[in-house]
Motif scaffolding. Structure first.
Motif, PDB file in Angstrom:
ATOM      1  N   UNK A  21       0.841  -1.203   0.000  1.00  0.00           N
ATOM      2  CA  UNK A  21       0.000   0.000   0.000  1.00  0.00           C
ATOM      3  C   UNK A  21       0.875   1.251   0.000  1.00  0.00           C
ATOM      4  N   UNK A  22       0.313   2.306  -0.585  1.00  0.00           N
ATOM      5  CA  UNK A  22       0.962   3.617  -0.521  1.00  0.00           C
ATOM      6  C   UNK A  22      -0.069   4.662  -0.926  1.00  0.00           C
ATOM      7  N   UNK A  23      -0.170   5.726  -0.137  1.00  0.00           N
ATOM      8  CA  UNK A  23      -1.128   6.779  -0.443  1.00  0.00           C
ATOM      9  C   UNK A  23      -2.545   6.228  -0.533  1.00  0.00           C
ATOM     10  N   UNK A  24      -3.213   6.502  -1.646  1.00  0.00           N
ATOM     11  CA  UNK A  24      -4.593   6.026  -1.841  1.00  0.00           C
ATOM     12  C   UNK A  24      -4.656   4.735  -2.644  1.00  0.00           C
ATOM     13  N   UNK A  38      -0.422 -12.917  -9.170  1.00  0.00           N
ATOM     14  CA  UNK A  38      -1.707 -12.441  -9.673  1.00  0.00           C
ATOM     15  C   UNK A  38      -2.396 -11.613  -8.609  1.00  0.00           C
ATOM     16  N   UNK A  39      -3.158 -10.617  -9.047  1.00  0.00           N
ATOM     17  CA  UNK A  39      -3.904  -9.788  -8.112  1.00  0.00           C
ATOM     18  C   UNK A  39      -4.441  -8.552  -8.780  1.00  0.00           C
ATOM     19  N   UNK A  40      -4.570  -7.479  -7.989  1.00  0.00           N
ATOM     20  CA  UNK A  40      -5.100  -6.206  -8.476  1.00  0.00           C
ATOM     21  C   UNK A  40      -4.328  -5.051  -7.864  1.00  0.00           C
ATOM     22  N   UNK A  41      -4.213  -3.977  -8.650  1.00  0.00           N
ATOM     23  CA  UNK A  41      -3.721  -2.693  -8.172  1.00  0.00           C
ATOM     24  C   UNK A  41      -4.914  -1.756  -8.203  1.00  0.00           C
ATOM     25  N   UNK A  42      -5.276  -1.185  -7.047  1.00  0.00           N
ATOM     26  CA  UNK A  42      -6.471  -0.334  -6.948  1.00  0.00           C
ATOM     27  C   UNK A  42      -6.103   1.036  -6.400  1.00  0.00           C
ATOM     28  N   UNK A  43      -6.888   2.031  -6.799  1.00  0.00           N
ATOM     29  CA  UNK A  43      -6.691   3.400  -6.333  1.00  0.00           C
ATOM     30  C   UNK A  43      -8.045   3.982  -5.979  1.00  0.00           C
ATOM     31  N   UNK A  44      -8.124   4.642  -4.824  1.00  0.00           N
ATOM     32  CA  UNK A  44      -9.368   5.300  -4.413  1.00  0.00           C
ATOM     33  C   UNK A  44      -9.280   6.810  -4.539  1.00  0.00           C
ATOM     34  N   UNK A  50      -9.603   6.867  -9.802  1.00  0.00           N
ATOM     35  CA  UNK A  50     -10.294   5.790  -9.105  1.00  0.00           C
ATOM     36  C   UNK A  50     -10.476   4.599 -10.031  1.00  0.00           C
ATOM     37  N   UNK A  51     -10.157   3.417  -9.518  1.00  0.00           N
ATOM     38  CA  UNK A  51     -10.323   2.201 -10.306  1.00  0.00           C
ATOM     39  C   UNK A  51      -9.298   1.161  -9.935  1.00  0.00           C
ATOM     40  N   UNK A  52      -9.274   0.103 -10.729  1.00  0.00           N
ATOM     41  CA  UNK A  52      -8.310  -0.971 -10.479  1.00  0.00           C
ATOM     42  C   UNK A  52      -7.911  -1.626 -11.792  1.00  0.00           C
ATOM     43  N   UNK A  64       6.499  -3.110  -4.604  1.00  0.00           N
ATOM     44  CA  UNK A  64       6.035  -1.927  -3.892  1.00  0.00           C
ATOM     45  C   UNK A  64       5.027  -1.186  -4.761  1.00  0.00           C
ATOM     46  N   UNK A  65       4.279  -0.302  -4.125  1.00  0.00           N
ATOM     47  CA  UNK A  65       3.374   0.612  -4.819  1.00  0.00           C
ATOM     48  C   UNK A  65       3.969   2.001  -4.695  1.00  0.00           C
ATOM     49  N   UNK A  66       4.040   2.720  -5.835  1.00  0.00           N
ATOM     50  CA  UNK A  66       4.632   4.056  -5.855  1.00  0.00           C
ATOM     51  C   UNK A  66       3.637   5.080  -6.388  1.00  0.00           C
TER      52      UNK A  66
END
Length: 146
Positions: free
Chosen positions: A40-43, A66-72, A101-103, A121-123
């Protein structure tokens, strides 16, 4: 003496590969025994599962992530991974990005050897790894009981 050392190395490698293998079958696409990962990082947040599959040689495995990258929020974020091969670090590489917003789905396969380590990491932003959350190890494996 060399023969014993090689035999011991081969036995240790076989044990390591057997311990990191995940048996097949799960409804969500991840095999039973897959290991969860998250960053996680920020939103933004990234999460999913990882496992290994047989490779093309006795020492190689395929690391599957496998997975998802999401932003709010409204900014852009990216998922970066860096690998180290035999103590030699490679440059980080961007594998996914989301703006607003999305993934987005994260799905990758990477050749994995006993001497490979990897971190993700998430940047914030999509250009570099200057503003990131903590790097999370994606190549440690829990000890299996039983």
């Amino acid at each position: 003496m060399r023969t014993r050392t090689r035999a011991a190395l081969a036995a240790a490698t076989t044990a390591l590969l057997a311990a990191t293998a995940a048996p097949a079958s799960a409804a969500d696409g991840a095999p039973a025994g897959a290991v969860a990962w998250s960053a996680r990082h920020g939103t933004a947040a990234a999460e999913g599962h990882r496992w290994t599959e047989p490779g093309s040689t006795g020492l190689d495995r395929t690391l599957v992530i496998q997975g998802k990258l999401s932003n709010t929020g409204s900014g852009c974020y990216a998922l970066w991974i860096r690998y180290t091969y035999d103590l030699a670090p490679a440059m980080p590489r961007k594998y996914a990005e989301v703006c607003g917003t999305g993934s987005v789905d994260v799905s990758l396969r990477h050749v994995y050897r006993p001497t490979t380590t990897g971190y993700l990491t998430v940047c914030r932003g999509t250009a570099d790894t200057g503003d990131c959350g903590p790097w999370q190890n994606i190549t440690w494996w829990p000890v299996r009981q039983g």
